[in-house]
Design a protein around this motif. Structure first.
Motif, PDB file in Angstrom:
ATOM      1  N   PHE A 119       0.827  -1.203   0.000  1.00 22.75           N
ATOM      2  CA  PHE A 119       0.000   0.000   0.000  1.00 22.75           C
ATOM      3  C   PHE A 119       0.862   1.255   0.000  1.00 22.75           C
ATOM      4  O   PHE A 119       0.602   2.195  -0.765  1.00 22.75           O
ATOM      5  N   VAL A 120       1.911   1.273   0.834  1.00 25.21           N
ATOM      6  CA  VAL A 120       2.795   2.438   0.893  1.00 25.21           C
ATOM      7  C   VAL A 120       3.551   2.609  -0.419  1.00 25.21           C
ATOM      8  O   VAL A 120       3.750   3.734  -0.881  1.00 25.21           O
ATOM      9  N   ASP A 121       3.962   1.502  -1.034  1.00 24.77           N
ATOM     10  CA  ASP A 121       4.637   1.602  -2.328  1.00 24.77           C
ATOM     11  C   ASP A 121       3.735   2.251  -3.378  1.00 24.77           C
ATOM     12  O   ASP A 121       4.208   3.025  -4.211  1.00 24.77           O
ATOM     13  N   LEU A 122       2.452   1.936  -3.319  1.00 26.31           N
ATOM     14  CA  LEU A 122       1.499   2.508  -4.277  1.00 26.31           C
ATOM     15  C   LEU A 122       1.018   3.899  -3.875  1.00 26.31           C
ATOM     16  O   LEU A 122       0.574   4.674  -4.724  1.00 26.31           O
ATOM     17  N   PRO A 165       2.729   6.541  -1.531  1.00 25.03           N
ATOM     18  CA  PRO A 165       3.787   6.996  -0.617  1.00 25.03           C
ATOM     19  C   PRO A 165       3.374   8.139   0.302  1.00 25.03           C
ATOM     20  O   PRO A 165       3.968   8.320   1.363  1.00 25.03           O
ATOM     21  N   GLU A 166       2.329   8.870  -0.041  1.00 21.55           N
ATOM     22  CA  GLU A 166       1.871   9.961   0.825  1.00 21.55           C
ATOM     23  C   GLU A 166       1.298   9.446   2.144  1.00 21.55           C
ATOM     24  O   GLU A 166       1.137  10.209   3.097  1.00 21.55           O
ATOM     25  N   PHE A 167       1.014   8.151   2.223  1.00 24.34           N
ATOM     26  CA  PHE A 167       0.476   7.551   3.447  1.00 24.34           C
ATOM     27  C   PHE A 167       1.547   6.846   4.281  1.00 24.34           C
ATOM     28  O   PHE A 167       1.228   6.125   5.224  1.00 24.34           O
ATOM     29  N   GLU A 168       2.807   7.060   3.964  1.00 20.07           N
ATOM     30  CA  GLU A 168       3.893   6.384   4.670  1.00 20.07           C
ATOM     31  C   GLU A 168       3.851   6.640   6.175  1.00 20.07           C
ATOM     32  O   GLU A 168       3.960   5.706   6.981  1.00 20.07           O
ATOM     33  N   THR A 169       3.682   7.885   6.587  1.00 17.97           N
ATOM     34  CA  THR A 169       3.702   8.217   8.019  1.00 17.97           C
ATOM     35  C   THR A 169       2.551   7.557   8.784  1.00 17.97           C
ATOM     36  O   THR A 169       2.788   6.910   9.807  1.00 17.97           O
ATOM     37  N   PRO A 170       1.288   7.673   8.330  1.00 17.94           N
ATOM     38  CA  PRO A 170       0.224   7.017   9.092  1.00 17.94           C
ATOM     39  C   PRO A 170       0.357   5.494   9.126  1.00 17.94           C
ATOM     40  O   PRO A 170       0.076   4.871  10.156  1.00 17.94           O
ATOM     41  N   ILE A 171       0.824   4.892   8.042  1.00 12.04           N
ATOM     42  CA  ILE A 171       1.004   3.438   8.026  1.00 12.04           C
ATOM     43  C   ILE A 171       2.136   3.053   8.965  1.00 12.04           C
ATOM     44  O   ILE A 171       2.037   2.057   9.694  1.00 12.04           O
TER      45      ILE A 171
END
Length: 58
Positions: free
Chosen positions: A32-35, A37-43
């Motif tokens: 999911f983060v690879d697809l 990347p703007e969600f890296e911090t919450p993940i």
């Protein structure tokens, strides 16, 4: 109700009976983060929280 509650409810409704390993979950989170990347911090925060649930220090 938070907006994300709908997604959590859908997950529970559609996949609630599934059994998965934490390795599988970690792989899906990385995918999911690879697809997205703007969600890296919450993940990252979610993964860290899940990893430390049993820590007695917190």
């Amino acid at each position: 109700m938070y907006f994300t509650d709908r997604g959590i409810e859908e997950l529970s409704d559609r996949r609630g009976d599934d059994e998965v390993s934490l390795a599988w979950l970690a792989g899906r989170l990385q995918e999911f983060v690879d697809l997205n990347p703007e969600f890296e911090t919450p993940i990252e925060r979610l993964a860290t929280w899940l990893a430390r649930l049993d820590d007695e220090d917190e």
